[in-house]
Design a protein around this motif. Structure first.
Motif, PDB file in Angstrom:
ATOM      1  N   VAL A  43       3.556   6.253   2.967  1.00 35.83           N
ATOM      2  CA  VAL A  43       2.493   6.316   1.962  1.00 35.83           C
ATOM      3  C   VAL A  43       2.493   7.680   1.283  1.00 35.83           C
ATOM      4  O   VAL A  43       2.368   7.771   0.052  1.00 35.83           O
ATOM      5  N   ARG A  56      11.522   1.964   1.032  1.00 34.62           N
ATOM      6  CA  ARG A  56      10.682   1.012   0.305  1.00 34.62           C
ATOM      7  C   ARG A  56      11.022  -0.418   0.728  1.00 34.62           C
ATOM      8  O   ARG A  56      10.127  -1.225   0.994  1.00 34.62           O
ATOM      9  N   ASP A  59       9.639  -1.006   4.171  1.00 37.63           N
ATOM     10  CA  ASP A  59       8.193  -1.171   4.156  1.00 37.63           C
ATOM     11  C   ASP A  59       7.782  -2.557   3.677  1.00 37.63           C
ATOM     12  O   ASP A  59       6.850  -3.152   4.210  1.00 37.63           O
ATOM     13  N   ASN A  64       2.632  -5.004   7.897  1.00 42.59           N
ATOM     14  CA  ASN A  64       1.517  -5.676   7.250  1.00 42.59           C
ATOM     15  C   ASN A  64       1.077  -4.862   6.041  1.00 42.59           C
ATOM     16  O   ASN A  64       0.768  -3.672   6.178  1.00 42.59           O
ATOM     17  N   PRO A  65       1.002  -5.449   4.860  1.00 40.96           N
ATOM     18  CA  PRO A  65       0.594  -4.687   3.673  1.00 40.96           C
ATOM     19  C   PRO A  65      -0.812  -4.102   3.809  1.00 40.96           C
ATOM     20  O   PRO A  65      -1.107  -3.050   3.250  1.00 40.96           O
ATOM     21  N   LEU A  66      -1.675  -4.769   4.570  1.00 49.39           N
ATOM     22  CA  LEU A  66      -3.036  -4.283   4.747  1.00 49.39           C
ATOM     23  C   LEU A  66      -3.044  -2.904   5.412  1.00 49.39           C
ATOM     24  O   LEU A  66      -3.855  -2.041   5.053  1.00 49.39           O
ATOM     25  N   TYR A  68      -0.754  -0.559   5.110  1.00 53.22           N
ATOM     26  CA  TYR A  68      -0.369   0.421   4.088  1.00 53.22           C
ATOM     27  C   TYR A  68      -1.523   0.690   3.125  1.00 53.22           C
ATOM     28  O   TYR A  68      -1.751   1.826   2.723  1.00 53.22           O
ATOM     29  N   ILE A  69      -2.267  -0.343   2.778  1.00 54.43           N
ATOM     30  CA  ILE A  69      -3.408  -0.179   1.869  1.00 54.43           C
ATOM     31  C   ILE A  69      -4.493   0.654   2.524  1.00 54.43           C
ATOM     32  O   ILE A  69      -5.059   1.558   1.896  1.00 54.43           O
ATOM     33  N   ILE A  70      -4.792   0.383   3.791  1.00 54.17           N
ATOM     34  CA  ILE A  70      -5.823   1.153   4.505  1.00 54.17           C
ATOM     35  C   ILE A  70      -5.417   2.614   4.626  1.00 54.17           C
ATOM     36  O   ILE A  70      -6.219   3.518   4.370  1.00 54.17           O
ATOM     37  N   PHE A  72      -3.390   4.227   2.690  1.00 52.42           N
ATOM     38  CA  PHE A  72      -3.455   4.792   1.342  1.00 52.42           C
ATOM     39  C   PHE A  72      -4.895   5.191   0.999  1.00 52.42           C
ATOM     40  O   PHE A  72      -5.131   6.297   0.501  1.00 52.42           O
ATOM     41  N   VAL A  73      -5.848   4.315   1.241  1.00 56.00           N
ATOM     42  CA  VAL A  73      -7.252   4.600   0.909  1.00 56.00           C
ATOM     43  C   VAL A  73      -7.754   5.801   1.714  1.00 56.00           C
ATOM     44  O   VAL A  73      -8.410   6.697   1.163  1.00 56.00           O
TER      45      VAL A  73
END
Length: 92
Positions: A43, A56, A59, A64-66, A68-70, A72-73
């Motif tokens: 990230v 990339r 990844d 799990n994409p979730l 990576y999103i968490i 990132f946030v």
């Protein structure tokens, strides 16, 4: 009779090739899910625009994409709070 033997040998060769490809697929290690450090590093690299193509692909193919999103946030919030803190210190 010769054509029957040719068909059998062709079928045997075809099945051998299929068996070899199955064995090759089974020998490949299973893709493990990336650890927390790997996710954070990916990230951060993506945020700075220096993510490699290999990372990339890794990844997007595993993990799990979730997650990576968490991550990132969370990193984005930490970044904004750090900048706000620095600005606050400078303006004092």
């Amino acid at each position: 009779m010769h054509s029957a033997n040719t068909e059998k040998s062709a079928n045997t060769e075809g099945s051998t090739n299929t068996e070899n490809s199955v064995n090759t697929e089974q020998k490949q290690p299973e893709s493990r899910k990336p650890g927390l450090f790997t996710v954070v590093f990916s990230v951060l690299a993506a945020l700075f625009g220096v993510q490699t193509e290999a990372n990339r692909k890794r990844d997007f193919s595993s993990g799990n994409p979730l997650v990576y999103i968490i991550v990132f946030v969370v990193l984005l919030i930490l970044f904004v709070l750090t900048i706000a803190g620095i600005v606050g210190l400078v303006l004092r």
